[in-house]
Design a protein around this motif. Structure first.
Motif, PDB file in Angstrom:
ATOM      1  N   UNK A  12       0.818  -1.209   0.000  1.00  0.00           N
ATOM      2  CA  UNK A  12       0.000   0.000   0.000  1.00  0.00           C
ATOM      3  C   UNK A  12       0.857   1.267   0.000  1.00  0.00           C
ATOM      4  N   UNK A  13       2.062   1.171   0.571  1.00  0.00           N
ATOM      5  CA  UNK A  13       2.962   2.339   0.619  1.00  0.00           C
ATOM      6  C   UNK A  13       3.603   2.638  -0.732  1.00  0.00           C
ATOM      7  N   UNK A  14       3.526   1.683  -1.660  1.00  0.00           N
ATOM      8  CA  UNK A  14       4.043   1.847  -3.026  1.00  0.00           C
ATOM      9  C   UNK A  14       5.505   2.318  -3.034  1.00  0.00           C
ATOM     10  N   UNK A  15       6.327   1.558  -2.352  1.00  0.00           N
ATOM     11  CA  UNK A  15       7.748   1.887  -2.249  1.00  0.00           C
ATOM     12  C   UNK A  15       8.526   1.310  -3.427  1.00  0.00           C
ATOM     13  N   UNK A  16       9.465   2.080  -3.910  1.00  0.00           N
ATOM     14  CA  UNK A  16      10.402   1.617  -4.932  1.00  0.00           C
ATOM     15  C   UNK A  16      11.824   1.874  -4.434  1.00  0.00           C
ATOM     16  N   UNK A  17      12.767   1.190  -5.050  1.00  0.00           N
ATOM     17  CA  UNK A  17      14.161   1.354  -4.644  1.00  0.00           C
ATOM     18  C   UNK A  17      14.548   2.832  -4.642  1.00  0.00           C
ATOM     19  N   UNK A  18      15.031   3.312  -3.487  1.00  0.00           N
ATOM     20  CA  UNK A  18      15.470   4.690  -3.369  1.00  0.00           C
ATOM     21  C   UNK A  18      14.377   5.676  -3.032  1.00  0.00           C
ATOM     22  N   UNK A  19      13.108   5.218  -3.020  1.00  0.00           N
ATOM     23  CA  UNK A  19      12.030   6.157  -2.698  1.00  0.00           C
ATOM     24  C   UNK A  19      12.031   6.471  -1.203  1.00  0.00           C
ATOM     25  N   UNK A  20      11.484   7.607  -0.854  1.00  0.00           N
ATOM     26  CA  UNK A  20      11.549   8.114   0.513  1.00  0.00           C
ATOM     27  C   UNK A  20      10.340   7.645   1.321  1.00  0.00           C
ATOM     28  N   UNK A  21      10.631   7.041   2.471  1.00  0.00           N
ATOM     29  CA  UNK A  21       9.590   6.638   3.406  1.00  0.00           C
ATOM     30  C   UNK A  21       9.703   7.527   4.641  1.00  0.00           C
ATOM     31  N   UNK A  22       8.633   8.240   4.965  1.00  0.00           N
ATOM     32  CA  UNK A  22       8.607   9.123   6.131  1.00  0.00           C
ATOM     33  C   UNK A  22       7.990   8.372   7.303  1.00  0.00           C
ATOM     34  N   UNK A  23       8.680   8.377   8.429  1.00  0.00           N
ATOM     35  CA  UNK A  23       8.214   7.709   9.635  1.00  0.00           C
ATOM     36  C   UNK A  23       7.955   8.778  10.687  1.00  0.00           C
ATOM     37  N   UNK A  24       6.728   8.901  11.133  1.00  0.00           N
ATOM     38  CA  UNK A  24       6.368   9.944  12.083  1.00  0.00           C
ATOM     39  C   UNK A  24       5.622   9.372  13.268  1.00  0.00           C
ATOM     40  N   UNK A  25       5.199  10.263  14.151  1.00  0.00           N
ATOM     41  CA  UNK A  25       4.504   9.825  15.368  1.00  0.00           C
ATOM     42  C   UNK A  25       3.331  10.743  15.679  1.00  0.00           C
ATOM     43  N   UNK A  26       2.383  10.174  16.386  1.00  0.00           N
ATOM     44  CA  UNK A  26       1.308  10.930  17.013  1.00  0.00           C
ATOM     45  C   UNK A  26       1.350  10.554  18.484  1.00  0.00           C
ATOM     46  N   UNK A  27       1.422  11.550  19.343  1.00  0.00           N
ATOM     47  CA  UNK A  27       1.651  11.288  20.760  1.00  0.00           C
ATOM     48  C   UNK A  27       3.022  11.833  21.124  1.00  0.00           C
ATOM     49  N   UNK A  28       3.300  11.907  22.415  1.00  0.00           N
ATOM     50  CA  UNK A  28       4.494  12.636  22.839  1.00  0.00           C
ATOM     51  C   UNK A  28       5.654  11.741  23.264  1.00  0.00           C
ATOM     52  N   UNK A  29       5.664  10.471  22.839  1.00  0.00           N
ATOM     53  CA  UNK A  29       6.782   9.658  23.247  1.00  0.00           C
ATOM     54  C   UNK A  29       6.888   8.338  22.519  1.00  0.00           C
ATOM     55  N   UNK A  30       7.457   8.338  21.334  1.00  0.00           N
ATOM     56  CA  UNK A  30       7.697   7.110  20.587  1.00  0.00           C
ATOM     57  C   UNK A  30       9.189   7.018  20.272  1.00  0.00           C
ATOM     58  N   UNK A  31       9.789   5.897  20.665  1.00  0.00           N
ATOM     59  CA  UNK A  31      11.188   5.634  20.327  1.00  0.00           C
ATOM     60  C   UNK A  31      11.224   4.603  19.200  1.00  0.00           C
ATOM     61  N   UNK A  32      12.076   4.833  18.224  1.00  0.00           N
ATOM     62  CA  UNK A  32      12.201   3.907  17.093  1.00  0.00           C
ATOM     63  C   UNK A  32      13.671   3.524  16.938  1.00  0.00           C
ATOM     64  N   UNK A  33      13.922   2.223  16.942  1.00  0.00           N
ATOM     65  CA  UNK A  33      15.284   1.709  16.793  1.00  0.00           C
ATOM     66  C   UNK A  33      15.605   1.459  15.322  1.00  0.00           C
ATOM     67  N   UNK A  34      14.773   0.663  14.646  1.00  0.00           N
ATOM     68  CA  UNK A  34      15.019   0.353  13.242  1.00  0.00           C
ATOM     69  C   UNK A  34      13.740  -0.086  12.555  1.00  0.00           C
ATOM     70  N   UNK A  35      13.817  -0.106  11.243  1.00  0.00           N
ATOM     71  CA  UNK A  35      12.763  -0.717  10.440  1.00  0.00           C
ATOM     72  C   UNK A  35      13.432  -1.723   9.524  1.00  0.00           C
ATOM     73  N   UNK A  36      12.826  -2.896   9.419  1.00  0.00           N
ATOM     74  CA  UNK A  36      13.391  -3.993   8.641  1.00  0.00           C
ATOM     75  C   UNK A  36      12.443  -4.392   7.528  1.00  0.00           C
ATOM     76  N   UNK A  37      12.996  -4.516   6.322  1.00  0.00           N
ATOM     77  CA  UNK A  37      12.200  -4.955   5.169  1.00  0.00           C
ATOM     78  C   UNK A  37      12.614  -6.360   4.768  1.00  0.00           C
TER      79      UNK A  37
END
Length: 688
Positions: free
Chosen positions: A663-688
Motif C-alpha cells: 500500500x505504501x508503493x515503495x520503490x528502490x530509493x524512494x523516501x519513506x517518512x516515519x512519524x509519530x502521534x503522541x508525545x513519546x515514541x522511540x524507534x530503533x530500526x525498520x526492517x524490510x
C-alpha cells in the motif's frame, strides 16, 4: 542499534561455524576460515554463478539518491566480466552482446559505475566493422550509452599500446622508440645519446612533436568511437606509464644541457622529474582534448599522486594533468593489496594502507582533500586474494582518507607461466565481489562527506606504523582513523588479519583509543566499523554506527532482510538521537543502543533499500515512552499512509503485512517518512 559480536571464520575448511555464535576471547584467537568468504556455486548442477547473477543477488549498496556522488570508473573489462568460466578450457564462455548489455545495466543502475564504452585501437576499416556489428560488445555498449544519456560514459586509452601505422606513421609508437634523432635523447658532451641500462633515454628538453604524433593516433581511435557515440564521452582515463618512475639525478646531469636547466630551475631531482612528466602528459592530454566533441570531457592518468614519492615524479609538479572535478584536485594512486600479508605496508607495486596514507599526508597538507585510487584485492590464486570483509574494511579506510570514487580493476597480469591460477579474468565467478566492495565503501563515505570537505584528519606520532593518520592501539592489527568536525568525531576501525603468521584474528574485537585527552572504547570488525561520536553534550554523548548492516562474509551470504537504523535517516523533524548504555557517559561504547525519540508529530525519513527482501513484509522496533495513545505513522512517496498503535513500554516489534507494505508503493530509493502521534515514541530500526 544494538552492538553484537558476530563471529565468522578465517581459513578455508569444509566446516562452517555459526556466524551468530558468541565466542570467548580465547576462542576468538583460534578461528578458522569460512567457506562463506568465497563465492557460492549455483544451486543447480554445481554451476558457477555469472557476475550478473552474483551482483543481482548481493544487497544493494544503499547510496543516497538525495546527495550527489561521483560514479566509479570501470577498469575490469566488460568483455571478461560478462562471461562464465568453462572448466578445462582455460577460457570464458563465448562473448555475448546481450549478456554484456544486461550486466552493464546492472552496474550502472545499481552499482554506480560509468558506462564502459570500449575504444578500439585498430585501423578505421576494422573499427567500422566492429562498431557496426550488432553481435559485438562495442556495439552493445555504445547502443546502451546512446539510449541512456542520463548515465555518464567512460573509456580507457593506452598510449604505449597505440599503433601509429594505423594513422600512416612508420613507427608503432614514438615515445618508446630507440631510433629517433639524437635531439630527443639525453646526450653526452660529444652529442651522442647516453646508453643507460641498455637503452637511450628521452631528454626533458626534447621537442614534443613525437608526443603530438602519438596523441594523434589516440585521437583517431577516439574519433572512430565518437562517430558512433551520439552523446558526450564524459571521462577518459589514460593508462599512462610513459617513463613513469623517477630518473636518477646522475643520469640527468650527465647531459650538460639538462644539468644547466636543472641548475637554472633550482629544484631537486624529484621536482625536476615531475616537471618533465607534466610536460609530456600535458602535451598528450591537450592534443586529445582538442578533438571536437571532447571539450567537456574529464581526463585522468594512472598514478598521479604523492604515494611512493621516492619512485614516482613529484606530484605537485604534475597534479594539473588530472582534470579537476567540481573544482577539486584528485590524485590517482594504486591501492593493489595482492594478499592479506601486505595490507599494512605492502611490497613493491602492491601498496598497503601505509603507503597510501603516507602519500595522502603530503597531499592533504597541500589542500588536496579528495583522491580516487585504482583498487584491486589481488588477481592471483583466489585463496591468496583479500577476502571480501577485509577488502571492504580497507576501502572504507580509503574513504576516510578522502577517496570519494574508485577506479575498480581486475587486471590482465601474467608471467611466463601465464595466469597464477590458470584462469585469470576468464573466471569472474571468483572476483565479482571486487566489483561491489568499492561501492559499499563509497556509500558509507557518502554519509560523512562533510568530515572530508570541512573536517580535519587527526594525526598521531604513530611513525612505527608508517602513517601519522593512524590512531595508536595496543594491537598492531587494529587499524583506526579519526576525523574531527566541530564537536563530532568520525571514527573508523577494523581488525586486519595477517595470514603470514600462525595466529588467526577475530572478526570482532574491542579496541581503545585516546582522542584529545578522551579515552574511547568501542568494537571494530573485520569488515570495518564506521561511527560518528557527537560530544556536543558531554553528559549525553551520541554514538551512531553508519555501517552496522555490513557483514563479514562474501556478499552472496549477506542477509536478504534489510535493516535501516533510524539514526541514519534523513530530514529529522522534532526528534532526538539518543544513545543508551551502562558506560556511555564514560565513552565506553562496547555495549550501547542508539535510537530516535520522536516528539508529538515528529518525523524522519529513510530511503527504501529496494529489491532484496524475500518476505515483502516489514517490522519496526519501537517502544512507547509517553502516553498510551501514541502511534507511529508511515507515509510512502505518493502520500499513502499507514498508522500503527504503540503501547508497549519496552522494546517490541510491530509487523507490517505484505498488503500494508504494498500500500505504501515503495520503490528502490524512494523516501519513506516515519512519524509519530503522541508525545513519546522511540524507534530503533525498520526492517524490510
Amino acid at each position: 542499534m544494538k552492538m553484537k559480536y558476530l563471529i565468522a571464520c578465517c581459513f578455508l575448511v569444509t566446516t562452517v561455524l555459526d556466524s551468530t555464535s558468541v565466542f570467548s576471547q580465547e576462542q576468538k584467537k583460534k578461528i578458522y576460515h569460512d567457506s562463506r568468504e568465497f563465492a557460492p556455486m549455483a544451486a543447480s548442477e554445481g554451476r558457477k554463478k555469472e557476475a550478473i547473477s552474483q551482483l543481482s543477488d548481493f544487497p544493494l549498496p544503499r547510496l543516497r539518491h538525495d546527495d550527489k556522488v561521483l560514479p566509479n570508473f570501470p577498469w575490469f573489462n566488460i568483455k571478461y566480466l560478462h562471461r562464465s568460466y568453462q572448466e578445462g578450457s582455460g577460457k570464458g564462455a563465448p562473448m555475448n552482446a546481450d549478456a554484456a548489455r544486461k550486466l552493464m545495466e546492472e552496474l550502472t543502475v545499481n552499482w554506480n559505475y560509468y558506462i564502459e564504452v570500449p575504444c578500439l585501437r585498430t585501423d578505421s576499416l576494422t573499427a567500422e566493422r566492429i562498431y557496426n556489428d550488432p553481435n559485438s560488445i562495442e556495439y552493445a555498449m555504445i547502443k546502451y550509452a546512446n539510449e541512456h544519456p542520463e548515465i555518464p560514459t567512460s573509456t580507457i586509452t593506452f598510449h604505449l599500446q597505440n599503433n601509429g601505422q594505423h594513422l600512416g606513421y612508420i613507427r608503432r609508437n614514438f615515445i618508446k622508440s630507440q631510433d629517433l634523432d639524437n635531439k630527443y635523447y639525453l646526450c653526452d658532451a660529444t652529442g651522442k645519446p647516453i646508453v643507460y641500462k641498455g637503452k637511450k633515454w628521452l631528454s626533458p628538453l626534447m621537442p614534443l612533436d613525437i608526443v603530438e604524433k602519438d596523441a594523434a593516433v589516440t585521437r583517431m581511435y577516439l574519433r572512430q568511437l565518437l562517430k558512433h557515440l551520439k552523446r558526450p564521452l564524459n571521462f577518459i582515463n589514460e593508462n599512462g606509464e610513459v617513463y613513469g618512475h623517477m630518473r636518477p639525478e646522475e643520469l640527468l646531469k650527465s647531459d650538460h644541457k639538462v644539468a644547466a636547466d636543472m641548475a637554472k630551475k633550482n629544484v631537486n631531482n624529484s621536482v625536476y622529474n615531475g616537471l618533465f612528466q607534466n610536460r609530456l602528459d600535458s602535451c598528450y592530454k591537450a592534443q586529445i582534448l582538442s578533438e571536437p566533441g571532447l571539450k567537456n570531457t574529464l581526463f585522468s592518468y594512472y598514478n598521479v599522486s604523492s604515494v611512493q614519492s621516492g619512485y614516482w615524479p613529484d606530484y605537485f609538479a604534475r597534479k594539473n594533468t588530472n582534470s579537476k572535478i567540481d573544482n577539486r584536485y584528485y590524485s590517482t594512486p594504486s591501492f593493489y593489496v595482492t594478499s592479506a600479508t601486505s595490507w599494512s605496508t605492502g611490497r613493491g607495486p602492491s601498496n598497503g594502507y601505509g603507503q597510501i596514507a603516507d602519500g595522502r599526508e603530503r597531499e592533504i597538507s597541500a589542500g588536496v582533500k579528495t583522491f580516487s585510487p585504482f583498487v584491486s584485492a589481488g588477481w592471483g590464486k583466489e585463496v591468496n586474494n583479500l577476502r571480501p570483509a577485509q577488502w571492504l574494511a580497507l576501502l572504507k579506510a580509503m574513504t576516510v582518507l578522502g577517496a570519494d570514487f574508485f577506479y575498480t580493476g581486475y587486471f590482465n597480469v601474467t608471467d611466463k607461466q601465464g595466469w597464477a591460477n590458470g584462469k585469470g579474468p576468464n573466471d569472474p565467478w571468483e572476483y565479482t565481489y571486487q566489483i561491489a566492495m568499492p561501492v559499499y565503501a563509497q556509500a558509507i563515505g557518502q554519509q560523512f562527506q562533510k568530515f572530508v570537505s570541512e573536517g580535519e584528519l587527526l594525526k598521531t606520532n604513530n611513525l612505527k606504523r608508517m602513517s601519522m593518520y593512524r590512531m595508536i592501539t595496543k594491537d598492531p592489527n587494529h587499524l583506526v582513523l579519526v576525523r574531527k568536525l566541530g564537536t563530532k568525531y568520525l571514527i573508523y576501525g577494523s581488525v586486519q588479519p595477517d595470514t603470514k603468521g600462525s595466529d588467526q584474528y577475530p572478526v570482532v574485537a574491542t579496541t581503545k583509543i585516546e582522542i584529545e585527552g578522551r579515552h574511547i572504547h568501542f568494537n571494530i570488525r573485520r569488515q570495518g566499523s564506521v561511527y560518528i561520536l557527537d560530544i556536543t553534550r558531554p553528559d549525553a554523548p551520541v554514538m551512531t554506527q553508519l555501517d552496522g548492516w555490513h557483514e563479514d562474509s562474501h556478499p552472496s551470504y549477506w542477509s536478504k532482510n534489510s535493516i535501516c537504523e533510524s539514526e541514519n535517516g534523513l530530514e529529522f523533524q522534532n526528534c532526538t538521537v539518543i544513545t543508551e548504555g551502562k558506560a556511555v557517559k564514560g565513552l565506553d561504547f562496547t555495549d550501547f543502543l542508539t535510537f530516535i525519540h520522536l516528539g508529538n508529530n515528529g518525523s524522519f525519513a529513510i530511503e527504501y533499500p529496494g529489491r532484496k527482501s524475500n518476505r515483502g513484509t516489514a517490522n519496526i522496533r519501537v517502544r512507547n515512552t509517553g502516553n498510551l495513545k501514541s502511534s507511529v505513522i508511515l507515509q510512502g512517496p505518493n502520500g499513502d499512509r499507514i498508522s500503527k498503535a504503540v503501547s508497549e513500554k519496552n522494546w517490541t516489534t510491530i509487523g507490517l503485512s505484505r498488503e500494508e507494505v504494498e500500500r505504501l508503493r515503495l520503490k528502490q530509493g524512494s523516501k519513506l517518512i516515519i512519524g509519530s502521534v503522541g508525545n513519546g515514541v522511540d524507534i530503533d530500526w525498520i526492517q524490510f
